[in-house]
Motif scaffolding. Sequence first.
Motif, PDB file in Angstrom:
ATOM      1  N   SER A 104     142.294 -59.930  61.618  1.00 33.65           N
ATOM      2  CA  SER A 104     142.967 -60.807  62.579  1.00 33.65           C
ATOM      3  C   SER A 104     142.475 -60.592  64.009  1.00 33.65           C
ATOM      4  N   SER A 105     142.150 -59.348  64.364  1.00 34.76           N
ATOM      5  CA  SER A 105     141.687 -59.072  65.729  1.00 34.76           C
ATOM      6  C   SER A 105     140.280 -59.601  65.976  1.00 34.76           C
ATOM      7  N   LEU A 106     139.593 -60.014  64.903  1.00 35.92           N
ATOM      8  CA  LEU A 106     138.227 -60.534  65.029  1.00 35.92           C
ATOM      9  C   LEU A 106     138.139 -61.982  64.541  1.00 35.92           C
ATOM     10  N   LYS A 107     139.251 -62.689  64.583  1.00 34.32           N
ATOM     11  CA  LYS A 107     139.278 -64.048  64.029  1.00 34.32           C
ATOM     12  C   LYS A 107     138.390 -65.022  64.801  1.00 34.32           C
ATOM     13  N   ASN A 108     138.035 -64.665  66.039  1.00 34.14           N
ATOM     14  CA  ASN A 108     137.180 -65.546  66.843  1.00 34.14           C
ATOM     15  C   ASN A 108     135.794 -64.957  67.080  1.00 34.14           C
ATOM     16  N   ILE A 109     135.439 -63.942  66.321  1.00 38.67           N
ATOM     17  CA  ILE A 109     134.143 -63.291  66.535  1.00 38.67           C
ATOM     18  C   ILE A 109     133.000 -64.259  66.229  1.00 38.67           C
ATOM     19  N   SER A 110     131.935 -64.167  67.000  1.00 39.95           N
ATOM     20  CA  SER A 110     130.781 -65.045  66.802  1.00 39.95           C
ATOM     21  C   SER A 110     129.703 -64.331  65.996  1.00 39.95           C
ATOM     22  N   ARG A 111     128.781 -65.107  65.468  1.00 37.86           N
ATOM     23  CA  ARG A 111     127.661 -64.518  64.726  1.00 37.86           C
ATOM     24  C   ARG A 111     126.836 -63.612  65.620  1.00 37.86           C
ATOM     25  N   SER A 112     126.672 -64.017  66.880  1.00 39.84           N
ATOM     26  CA  SER A 112     125.857 -63.203  67.784  1.00 39.84           C
ATOM     27  C   SER A 112     126.510 -61.851  68.050  1.00 39.84           C
ATOM     28  N   THR A 113     127.860 -61.806  68.091  1.00 38.20           N
ATOM     29  CA  THR A 113     128.553 -60.537  68.307  1.00 38.20           C
ATOM     30  C   THR A 113     128.421 -59.639  67.085  1.00 38.20           C
ATOM     31  N   VAL A 114     128.529 -60.226  65.895  1.00 39.66           N
ATOM     32  CA  VAL A 114     128.305 -59.454  64.670  1.00 39.66           C
ATOM     33  C   VAL A 114     126.893 -58.875  64.682  1.00 39.66           C
ATOM     34  N   PHE A 115     125.935 -59.706  65.069  1.00 40.98           N
ATOM     35  CA  PHE A 115     124.544 -59.241  65.152  1.00 40.98           C
ATOM     36  C   PHE A 115     124.415 -58.078  66.131  1.00 40.98           C
TER      37      PHE A 115
END
Length: 212
Positions: free
Chosen positions: A131-142
């Motif tokens: 839930s705390s990462l529900k808006n995470i982007s692909r670039s942030t995961v990268f």
Amino acid sequence: MVFRRKYSKPDISEEELNELRRIRSSTREEKRRVIRASIILDYLDDYSDDRIAARNGINKNTVKNCLSKLREFGIEAALNDLPRPGKPRMITDDDKSWVLNLACTKPSEHGYPDELWSYTLMTDHTRKSRSSLKNISRSTVFEILNEAEIRPHKIRYYVEKRDPDFEEKMTTVLHVYKEVDMINNGVIIPELKDTVTISFDEKPGMQAISMT
């Protein structure tokens, strides 16, 4: 006169090529990602920077910037914008640990048919599961994985997670690293700032004579 490129092409897998082709032909992707995917594919087909710019209706500097990020940071960074100056997005150490732990599992363990994670699949799963990462982007995961030098789409079986207590142990170790970093920077326990911390692997071939 023909000038040859000074840089060797990056090692790109067939899966990554297919993803670039998908983005280039997509009508749902952001326009800038479509253009950047096209730049990379044209570059891999040996088009010159001038020709790539003409084919995509952009200027040469846009081509150079995209290819520079490709060579230095990889495909995901080339497709997305690098972090901009200003207030950073708040992602806790626990959230980062969760993403790193996820990368050390197989998609099949979470009900997916895939054998290896793609950045898209990992991002989608993270948004749905944390839930705390529900808006995470692909670039942030990268960025999180790149900082830890983890390439989930290139993981071999010898690095798969086998310990059922892996997440708890990993979190403990990462917290120790963070605590040492804060001590070294004088954030906590100032009297220990000049303490030397030694970290070594299991069975290092040396004997600890005494505790200090």
